[in-house]
Motif scaffolding. Structure first.
Motif, PDB file in Angstrom:
ATOM      1  N   SER A 130     -12.667   3.821  -1.716  1.00  0.00           N
ATOM      2  CA  SER A 130     -13.774   3.614  -1.157  1.00  0.00           C
ATOM      3  C   SER A 130     -14.138   3.724   0.269  1.00  0.00           C
ATOM      4  CB  SER A 130     -14.777   3.054  -1.459  1.00  0.00           C
ATOM      5  OG  SER A 130     -15.367   2.803  -1.837  1.00  0.00           O
ATOM      6  N   TRP A 131     -13.752   2.641   1.230  1.00  0.00           N
ATOM      7  CA  TRP A 131     -14.054   2.466   2.567  1.00  0.00           C
ATOM      8  C   TRP A 131     -13.141   3.103   3.401  1.00  0.00           C
ATOM      9  CZ3 TRP A 131     -13.328  -3.781   2.171  1.00  0.00           C
ATOM     10  CH2 TRP A 131     -13.970  -4.402   1.210  1.00  0.00           C
ATOM     11  N   PHE A 132     -11.649   3.495   3.241  1.00  0.00           N
ATOM     12  CA  PHE A 132     -11.498   4.271   3.963  1.00  0.00           C
ATOM     13  C   PHE A 132     -10.583   5.767   3.587  1.00  0.00           C
ATOM     14  CE2 PHE A 132     -11.795   0.560   6.268  1.00  0.00           C
ATOM     15  CZ  PHE A 132     -13.647   0.860   7.335  1.00  0.00           C
ATOM     16  N   PRO A 133     -11.699   7.039   3.180  1.00  0.00           N
ATOM     17  CA  PRO A 133     -10.705   7.788   2.479  1.00  0.00           C
ATOM     18  C   PRO A 133      -9.996   8.058   3.098  1.00  0.00           C
ATOM     19  CG  PRO A 133     -12.850   8.159   2.685  1.00  0.00           C
ATOM     20  CD  PRO A 133     -12.655   6.839   3.312  1.00  0.00           C
ATOM     21  N   GLY A 134      -8.672   9.064   2.286  1.00  0.00           N
ATOM     22  CA  GLY A 134      -7.453   9.515   3.244  1.00  0.00           C
ATOM     23  C   GLY A 134      -6.831   9.025   3.883  1.00  0.00           C
ATOM     24  N   GLU A 135      -6.120   7.913   4.436  1.00  0.00           N
ATOM     25  CA  GLU A 135      -6.102   7.259   4.761  1.00  0.00           C
ATOM     26  C   GLU A 135      -4.886   5.945   4.292  1.00  0.00           C
ATOM     27  OE1 GLU A 135      -7.707   4.648   7.844  1.00  0.00           O
ATOM     28  OE2 GLU A 135      -8.843   6.090   8.831  1.00  0.00           O
ATOM     29  N   ASN A 136      -3.470   5.745   4.588  1.00  0.00           N
ATOM     30  CA  ASN A 136      -3.036   5.105   4.117  1.00  0.00           C
ATOM     31  C   ASN A 136      -2.161   3.680   4.734  1.00  0.00           C
ATOM     32  OD1 ASN A 136      -2.129   8.468   3.475  1.00  0.00           O
ATOM     33  ND2 ASN A 136      -1.419   6.754   1.711  1.00  0.00           N
ATOM     34  N   PRO A 137      -3.427   3.260   4.768  1.00  0.00           N
ATOM     35  CA  PRO A 137      -3.078   1.671   5.353  1.00  0.00           C
ATOM     36  C   PRO A 137      -1.684   0.844   4.625  1.00  0.00           C
ATOM     37  CG  PRO A 137      -5.132   1.012   2.828  1.00  0.00           C
ATOM     38  CD  PRO A 137      -3.935   3.167   2.767  1.00  0.00           C
ATOM     39  N   LEU A 138      -1.755  -0.161   5.513  1.00  0.00           N
ATOM     40  CA  LEU A 138      -0.430  -0.669   6.017  1.00  0.00           C
ATOM     41  C   LEU A 138      -1.374  -2.516   4.821  1.00  0.00           C
ATOM     42  CD1 LEU A 138       2.054  -1.288   7.068  1.00  0.00           C
ATOM     43  CD2 LEU A 138       0.900  -3.160   8.977  1.00  0.00           C
ATOM     44  N   VAL A 139      -0.172  -2.155   3.755  1.00  0.00           N
ATOM     45  CA  VAL A 139      -0.502  -3.736   2.696  1.00  0.00           C
ATOM     46  C   VAL A 139       0.113  -4.131   2.354  1.00  0.00           C
ATOM     47  CG1 VAL A 139      -1.050  -3.891   0.585  1.00  0.00           C
ATOM     48  CG2 VAL A 139      -1.688  -1.450   1.634  1.00  0.00           C
ATOM     49  N   GLY A 140       0.412  -5.777   3.287  1.00  0.00           N
ATOM     50  CA  GLY A 140       1.174  -6.995   2.348  1.00  0.00           C
ATOM     51  C   GLY A 140       0.438  -7.411   0.885  1.00  0.00           C
ATOM     52  N   CYS A 141       1.698  -7.791   0.533  1.00  0.00           N
ATOM     53  CA  CYS A 141       1.504  -8.439  -0.730  1.00  0.00           C
ATOM     54  C   CYS A 141       1.979  -9.853  -1.035  1.00  0.00           C
ATOM     55  CB  CYS A 141       1.574  -7.364  -2.021  1.00  0.00           C
ATOM     56  SG  CYS A 141       0.945  -6.709  -2.267  1.00  0.00           S
ATOM     57  N   ILE A 142       1.598 -11.331  -1.425  1.00  0.00           N
ATOM     58  CA  ILE A 142       1.969 -12.809  -1.628  1.00  0.00           C
ATOM     59  C   ILE A 142       2.482 -12.579  -3.215  1.00  0.00           C
ATOM     60  CG2 ILE A 142       1.655 -14.625  -1.238  1.00  0.00           C
ATOM     61  CD1 ILE A 142      -0.182 -14.451   0.785  1.00  0.00           C
ATOM     62  N   LEU A 143       3.695 -12.498  -3.736  1.00  0.00           N
ATOM     63  CA  LEU A 143       3.834 -12.576  -5.159  1.00  0.00           C
ATOM     64  C   LEU A 143       3.469 -13.818  -5.385  1.00  0.00           C
ATOM     65  CD1 LEU A 143       6.514  -9.984  -5.226  1.00  0.00           C
ATOM     66  CD2 LEU A 143       3.827  -9.710  -4.714  1.00  0.00           C
ATOM     67  N   GLU A 144       3.387 -13.467  -6.732  1.00  0.00           N
ATOM     68  CA  GLU A 144       3.110 -14.846  -7.690  1.00  0.00           C
ATOM     69  C   GLU A 144       4.880 -16.090  -7.341  1.00  0.00           C
ATOM     70  OE1 GLU A 144       3.052 -14.514 -11.879  1.00  0.00           O
ATOM     71  OE2 GLU A 144       5.106 -13.892 -11.847  1.00  0.00           O
ATOM     72  N   ASP A 145       5.815 -15.322  -7.064  1.00  0.00           N
ATOM     73  CA  ASP A 145       7.163 -16.440  -7.006  1.00  0.00           C
ATOM     74  C   ASP A 145       7.508 -16.862  -4.978  1.00  0.00           C
ATOM     75  OD1 ASP A 145       7.666 -13.563  -5.566  1.00  0.00           O
ATOM     76  OD2 ASP A 145      10.031 -13.768  -6.383  1.00  0.00           O
ATOM     77  N   GLY A 146       5.709 -16.748  -4.545  1.00  0.00           N
ATOM     78  CA  GLY A 146       5.887 -17.036  -3.429  1.00  0.00           C
ATOM     79  C   GLY A 146       6.294 -15.706  -2.306  1.00  0.00           C
ATOM     80  N   SER A 147       7.229 -14.855  -2.768  1.00  0.00           N
ATOM     81  CA  SER A 147       7.722 -13.965  -1.631  1.00  0.00           C
ATOM     82  C   SER A 147       6.395 -13.368  -0.954  1.00  0.00           C
ATOM     83  CB  SER A 147       8.418 -13.000  -2.512  1.00  0.00           C
ATOM     84  OG  SER A 147       7.967 -12.591  -3.241  1.00  0.00           O
ATOM     85  N   TYR A 148       7.065 -12.630  -0.189  1.00  0.00           N
ATOM     86  CA  TYR A 148       5.725 -11.000   0.441  1.00  0.00           C
ATOM     87  C   TYR A 148       6.858  -9.989   0.781  1.00  0.00           C
ATOM     88  CZ  TYR A 148       2.921  -9.520   4.152  1.00  0.00           C
ATOM     89  OH  TYR A 148       2.390  -9.051   4.717  1.00  0.00           O
ATOM     90  N   ILE A 149       5.978  -8.446   0.207  1.00  0.00           N
ATOM     91  CA  ILE A 149       6.418  -7.662   0.810  1.00  0.00           C
ATOM     92  C   ILE A 149       5.478  -7.220   1.463  1.00  0.00           C
ATOM     93  CG2 ILE A 149       5.354  -6.812  -1.629  1.00  0.00           C
ATOM     94  CD1 ILE A 149       8.307  -4.847  -1.383  1.00  0.00           C
ATOM     95  N   GLU A 150       5.480  -5.956   2.223  1.00  0.00           N
ATOM     96  CA  GLU A 150       4.445  -5.081   2.914  1.00  0.00           C
ATOM     97  C   GLU A 150       4.859  -3.777   3.121  1.00  0.00           C
ATOM     98  OE1 GLU A 150       2.574  -6.957   7.126  1.00  0.00           O
ATOM     99  OE2 GLU A 150       4.720  -5.440   7.843  1.00  0.00           O
ATOM    100  N   GLY A 151       4.347  -2.449   3.087  1.00  0.00           N
ATOM    101  CA  GLY A 151       4.709  -1.552   3.697  1.00  0.00           C
ATOM    102  C   GLY A 151       3.334  -0.443   3.297  1.00  0.00           C
TER     103      GLY A 151
END
Length: 229
Positions: A130-151
Motif C-alpha cells: 500500500s505505501w510503496f507498491p511495486g518495491e521489494n523492501p529490506l525486511v528485518g525480523c526479530i523472532l520469538e527465540d531472540g534470533s534475527y533474520i534480514e533479507g
C-alpha cells in the motif's frame, strides 16, 4: 438448485461473468473472506449488470444490422423450430455475448482490485504494497527465540487477516543472528521462509527514491502508522 443438466449449464453460463469478476479481484488484490451471502451477491450482481450490458450491445447491433443478427421475435414465436434452422447463428451470438460480458467483468475487476479498502488491509499489505507498491523492501525480523533474520521481501501472504498462520519469504542478501549472539552474519542461502507465528517484531526499510520523504510524510499525516506482525 437446478435439477437437470440443462438447468445446471444455464446457471453456470448466467453466473460466469460474476465468477470471472470475483476470481480476478482475488488474484489482483488483498485476499478477503466475505460471508457466503456477500460473495454470492457480488457474483449475481456483477453477472446481471454485465449481461444487461451485453443485451444492450445486441439490441444496438440488431438495430444497425438486422440481417446479421438473430430475430428474437421469431425465436419467441417459433421456439425450437427457429432455433433448429438458425442454430449456428444463435450459437455464435450467444458465445460472443457471453465472452463480452466476461471481458467486461474482468475489466471491472482489474480496475477496482488495485488497492483494497483500508478496512480490508492487513499490516503486511500496508507495509509491502500500500505505501510503496511495486518495491521489494529490506525486511528485518526479530523472532520469538531472540534470533534475527534480514533479507529482501520476495513474497508474502496477501490475506486481509493478520493471522499467524501465514509465511513471509525473504531472498538474498540474507543476514542472520542466532539467539544469544550480538553479531549478524551473512548466510549463503538464496531464500528463507519465515512463519508469521514466530515473528515478534518486523522492520521494513524501503529503497531510497526521489520524493520518498514527501510521500512518507503524507502517509503519516493521514494517520497511518507502521505495523508489526
Amino acid at each position: 438448485m437446478p435439477t437437470t443438466v440443462t438447468g445446471l449449464v444455464l446457471l453456470v453460463v448466467l453466473l460466469l461473468p460474476g465468477l470471472t469478476f470475483v476470481i480476478i479481484r482475488e488474484r489482483r488484490g488483498s485476499e478477503r473472506r466475505p460471508t457466503p451471502f456477500r460473495e454470492t451477491g457480488a457474483v449475481v450482481f456483477c453477472s446481471v449488470l454485465t449481461e444487461l450490458a451485453a443485451l444492450v450491445l445486441f439490441a444496438l447491433a440488431r438495430g444497425l444490422m438486422p440481417g446479421l443478427t438473430p430475430d428474437v421475435g421469431r425465436l419467441v414465436r417459433e421456439g425450437l423450430g427457429y432455433a433448429r434452422d438458425h442454430y449456428a447463428q444463435l450459437g455464435w451470438w450467444a458465445v460472443g455475448l457471453l465472452l463480452f460480458a466476461c471481458a467486461l467483468a474482468a475489466a471491472a475487476a482489474a480496475l477496482t482490485a488495485g488497492k483494497p479498502h483500508a478496512s480490508a488491509m492487513s499490516a503486511w499489505w500496508v507495509m509491502f504494497d500500500s505505501w510503496f507498491p511495486g518495491e521489494n523492501p529490506l525486511v528485518g525480523c526479530i523472532l520469538e527465540d531472540g534470533s534475527y533474520i534480514e533479507g529482501r521481501q520476495a513474497s508474502f501472504n496477501v490475506s486481509s487477516e493478520d493471522s499467524p498462520d501465514r509465511d513471509l519469504v525473504l531472498v538474498e542478501p540474507l543476514n542472520y543472528r542466532p539467539p544469544g549472539e550480538t553479531e549478524t552474519h551473512a548466510v549463503p542461502w538464496g531464500a528463507a521462509c519465515i512463519s508469521a507465528r514466530r515473528i515478534v517484531t518486523m522492520f521494513v526499510s524501503y529503497p531510497p527514491a526521489p520524493g520518498r520523504a514527501t510521500r512518507a510524510a503524507a502517509v503519516a499525516t493521514q494517520g497511518s502508522a507502521p505495523a508489526a506482525s
